[in-house]
Design an enzyme around this catalytic site. Structure first.
Site, short mmCIF file in Angstrom:
data_model
loop_
_atom_site.label_atom_id
_atom_site.label_comp_id
_atom_site.label_asym_id
_atom_site.label_seq_id
_atom_site.Cartn_x
_atom_site.Cartn_y
_atom_site.Cartn_z
N ASN A 86 0.80 -1.24 0.00
CA ASN A 86 0.00 0.00 0.00
C ASN A 86 0.83 1.28 0.00
O ASN A 86 0.40 2.28 -0.58
CB ASN A 86 -1.00 -0.03 1.16
CG ASN A 86 -0.34 -0.25 2.50
OD1 ASN A 86 0.83 -0.63 2.57
ND2 ASN A 86 -1.07 0.01 3.55
N SER A 94 6.84 -5.77 -1.70
CA SER A 94 5.74 -6.66 -2.06
C SER A 94 5.84 -6.99 -3.54
O SER A 94 6.17 -6.13 -4.35
CB SER A 94 4.42 -5.95 -1.77
OG SER A 94 3.38 -6.63 -2.45
N GLU A 135 7.92 1.80 14.85
CA GLU A 135 8.68 2.52 13.83
C GLU A 135 8.55 4.00 14.15
O GLU A 135 7.62 4.44 14.83
CB GLU A 135 8.11 2.23 12.43
CG GLU A 135 8.31 0.77 12.05
CD GLU A 135 8.07 0.47 10.57
OE1 GLU A 135 6.95 0.70 10.09
OE2 GLU A 135 9.02 0.00 9.92
N GLU A 142 4.89 -4.74 11.83
CA GLU A 142 3.83 -3.75 11.61
C GLU A 142 2.72 -4.48 10.86
O GLU A 142 2.83 -4.71 9.66
CB GLU A 142 4.36 -2.59 10.75
CG GLU A 142 5.38 -1.73 11.45
CD GLU A 142 4.80 -0.93 12.61
OE1 GLU A 142 3.58 -0.99 12.85
OE2 GLU A 142 5.59 -0.26 13.28
N CYS A 165 -3.35 0.35 6.85
CA CYS A 165 -3.41 -0.55 8.00
C CYS A 165 -4.09 0.06 9.21
O CYS A 165 -4.77 -0.60 9.95
CB CYS A 165 -1.99 -0.96 8.36
SG CYS A 165 -0.92 0.46 8.62
P1 NAD Z 1 1.15 -9.81 3.20
O1 NAD Z 1 1.23 -10.22 4.61
O2 NAD Z 1 0.44 -10.67 2.26
O3 NAD Z 1 2.62 -9.61 2.59
C1 NAD Z 1 3.56 -8.74 3.18
C2 NAD Z 1 4.95 -9.09 2.68
O4 NAD Z 1 5.37 -10.32 3.24
C3 NAD Z 1 5.05 -9.26 1.15
O5 NAD Z 1 6.25 -8.67 0.71
C4 NAD Z 1 5.09 -10.78 0.99
O6 NAD Z 1 5.74 -11.21 -0.19
C5 NAD Z 1 5.88 -11.17 2.22
N1 NAD Z 1 5.71 -12.57 2.65
C6 NAD Z 1 4.65 -13.38 2.46
N2 NAD Z 1 4.87 -14.58 3.03
C7 NAD Z 1 6.09 -14.52 3.61
C8 NAD Z 1 6.88 -15.44 4.38
N3 NAD Z 1 6.45 -16.66 4.67
N4 NAD Z 1 8.09 -15.03 4.82
C9 NAD Z 1 8.54 -13.78 4.57
N5 NAD Z 1 7.85 -12.88 3.84
C10 NAD Z 1 6.64 -13.24 3.37
O7 NAD Z 1 0.54 -8.33 3.25
P2 NAD Z 1 0.02 -7.42 2.04
O8 NAD Z 1 -1.23 -8.05 1.52
O9 NAD Z 1 1.15 -7.11 1.14
O10 NAD Z 1 -0.34 -6.06 2.81
C11 NAD Z 1 -1.54 -5.86 3.48
C12 NAD Z 1 -1.40 -6.11 4.96
O11 NAD Z 1 -0.35 -5.32 5.49
C13 NAD Z 1 -2.63 -5.70 5.74
O12 NAD Z 1 -2.91 -6.64 6.74
C14 NAD Z 1 -2.24 -4.38 6.36
O13 NAD Z 1 -2.96 -4.02 7.51
C15 NAD Z 1 -0.79 -4.59 6.62
N6 NAD Z 1 -0.09 -3.32 6.72
C16 NAD Z 1 0.38 -2.91 7.94
C17 NAD Z 1 1.01 -1.69 8.08
C18 NAD Z 1 1.53 -1.23 9.43
O14 NAD Z 1 2.40 -0.37 9.45
N7 NAD Z 1 1.05 -1.72 10.53
C19 NAD Z 1 1.20 -0.87 6.97
C20 NAD Z 1 0.71 -1.32 5.73
C21 NAD Z 1 0.07 -2.54 5.63
#
Ligand code: NAD
Length: 485
Positions: free
Chosen positions: A154, A179, A459, A251, A285
């Protein structure tokens, strides 16, 4: 002027673009039209190894520089980023679908803020001196070593900078995996850091799906893992990091409450609810997706919200008048549509949106449900799309309990003109970031992170230094050494 979207190569390792097309293809899709705008390749295990080796090689010399020198490079990178803001914003818009109206002010600019802020802090890192009679103790604040950053889709530039800036300020080097949905802008961050004077290997980017992230997290050369992503991914990454006793920052997701009391400014509360649900097409998020509106003003709130929704301008994201973009991907749109269907099935009242506009791209209408009950699926699960749920409530005590009845704890907001009630409420809310009479402001100066399942660590702010460095204690004896025999 239009800037190219196909990068020179997929990865950025040891100060240079690197291609290896034996890795799985990663098509990059412009969410507004569904067109493929670039094709990248996932890193092979050998390339991941090469990136980690480069980061490891670069780390001692980077940590040996003074904080002032490292900080100067980060601050120079901030200036370059600001100077290239339009180009970086257009790229971010094509990568994510977010309107240029947003990316021009929220993405590269917030990345630059992080580089500038932590660039400034780098020179202030220090330990302490503790006098013990003649003897004394001092502490050294040291880098952790090689760090891994893993990003969500995002806020690709912001996430890369929120991790790289404090990591590098503390003398760590980093391998960052964006991502797979939005792989383009982290490469620009790498280019800019190199141009600003960061030695090769200090910040590396490897592309890939989850398994590339997993390889990075498991590698024994890695001392720290910082993930921005969903709770299910967070569980996997945290467990993998735990077995290697690595430091983590997580996060993760949220289902945050925004509580509006009947003495609040209705107009400001509606503005905040719009920002908390529809900015970035709801893909934030910290969004306040559970909007609790006190019984006395609920119908007035819904009426004013419906009027304000007439101001939504969905369309070409590169047109600066557009204020609402598509979802990032077809998959994400389907997930959100599934939640919308569930909301109606379970008895929530659809008061706005819910449909899919005609045409190419991953568009979805801003959607509002009223009469939402706490046990409905849309009230409990993170949707990550433009879906607002409005709940009623009668008393402060009741709403506090319901607001906290979630596994998440990322954020919360309170609207009231009663000062004492506002502070009482935030003291009781189980959330890492709370806002009073506003929502979703996350300046780099303020710590950001989650309680409960929403995360570990923080962070931003000075406290981030604690999460990107470690302390060494040194006891210095000034006299003879006593021994029992
Ligand atoms: P996701 O969890 O699907 O993926 C996040 C990242 O993790 C990607 O780069 C993905 O390739 C990687 N990944 C996936 N499986 C993995 C593994 N087994 N080991 C290591 N890396 C792995 O999340 P998304 O769909 O890209 O993003 C949306 C989510 O992120 C939502 O839940 C949102 O709330 C959260 N988010 C949180 C914040 C925050 O600061 N708290 C900010 C933005 C988004």
């Amino acid at each position: 002027m239009t800037y190219p979207t196909q990068p020179e190569a997929s990865h950025f390792i040891d100060g240079a673009y690197v291609e290896d097309d034996s890795g799985a293809a990663i098509p990059v899709i412009y969410p507004a039209t569904g067109e493929i705008i670039a094709t990248l390749h996932s890193a092979t295990p050998a390339l991941v190894d090469r990136a980690l080796a480069a980061a490891r090689r670069a780390q001692p010399a980077w940590a040996a520089m003074t904080g002032t020198e490292r900080g100067r490079i980060l601050r120079r990178a901030a200036d370059i980023m600001r100077a290239r803001n339009r180009e970086l914003s257009e790229l971010e818009t094509k990568d994510t679908g977010k309107p240029l109206q947003e990316t021009l002010v929220a993405d590269a600019t917030s990345g630059a803020d992080a580089l500038e802020y932590f660039g400034g802090l780098a020179a202030t890192l220090s330990g302490e001196h503790i006098q013990m009679g003649e003897d004394f103790v001092y502490t050294r604040r040291e880098a952790l070593g090689v760090a891994v950053g893993i990003g969500a889709w995002n806020y690709p530039t912001q996430i890369a900078c929120w991790k790289a800036a404090p990591a590098l300020a503390c003398g760590n080097t980093m391998v960052f995996k964006p991502s797979e949905t939005t792989p383009l802008s982290a490469l620009k961050v790498a280019e800019i850091l190199l141009e600003a004077g960061a030695p090769p290997g200090v910040f590396n980017v490897v592309q890939g799906y989850g398994e590339v992230g997993a390889q990075l997290v498991e590698d024994e050369r890695v001392a720290k893992v910082s993930l921005t992503g969903s709770v299910p991914t967070g569980r996997k990454v945290y467990s993998a990091a735990a077995s290697g006793m690595k430091s983590v920052t997580m996060e993760l997701g949220g289902k945050s409450p925004l509580v509006i009391f009947d003495d609040a400014s209705l107009e400001d509360a509606v503005s905040a609810a719009i920002n908390a649900n529809f900015y970035s097409t709801g893909q934030v998020c910290s969004n306040g997706t559970r909007v609790f509106v006190q019984d006395g003003i609920r119908e007035a709130f819904l009426k004013r919200l419906s009027e304000r929704l007439k101001g939504v301008k969905a369309g070409d994201p590169l047109d600066e008048e557009t204020n609402f973009g598509p979802m990032v991907s077809e998959r994400q749109r389907e997930i959100v549509e599934g939640f919308i269907a569930k909301g109606s099935e379970e008895g929530a009242r659809l008061v706005a949106g819910g449909g899919r506009p005609e045409g190419a791209g991953f568009w979805i209408e801003p959607t509002v449900f009223a009469d939402v009950e706490d046990d409905m699926t849309i009230a409990r699960e993170e949707i990550f799309g433009p879906v607002m749920s409005v709940f009623g409530f009668a008393t402060e005590e009741e709403v506090l309990e319901r607001a906290n009845a979630t596994i998440y704890g990322l954020s919360a907001g309170v609207f009231t003109r009663d000062l004492a009630r506002a502070h009482r409420m935030v003291a009781g809310l189980q959330a890492g970031s709370c806002w009073i009479n506003t929502y979703n402001l996350t300046p780099v100066e303020a710590p950001f992170g989650g309680m409960k399942m929403s995360g570990v660590g923080r962070e931003n702010g000075q406290v981030a230094i604690e999460h990107w460095s470690q302390l060494k204690t040194v006891y210095v004896a000034m006299g003879a050494v006593e021994a029992p025999f």
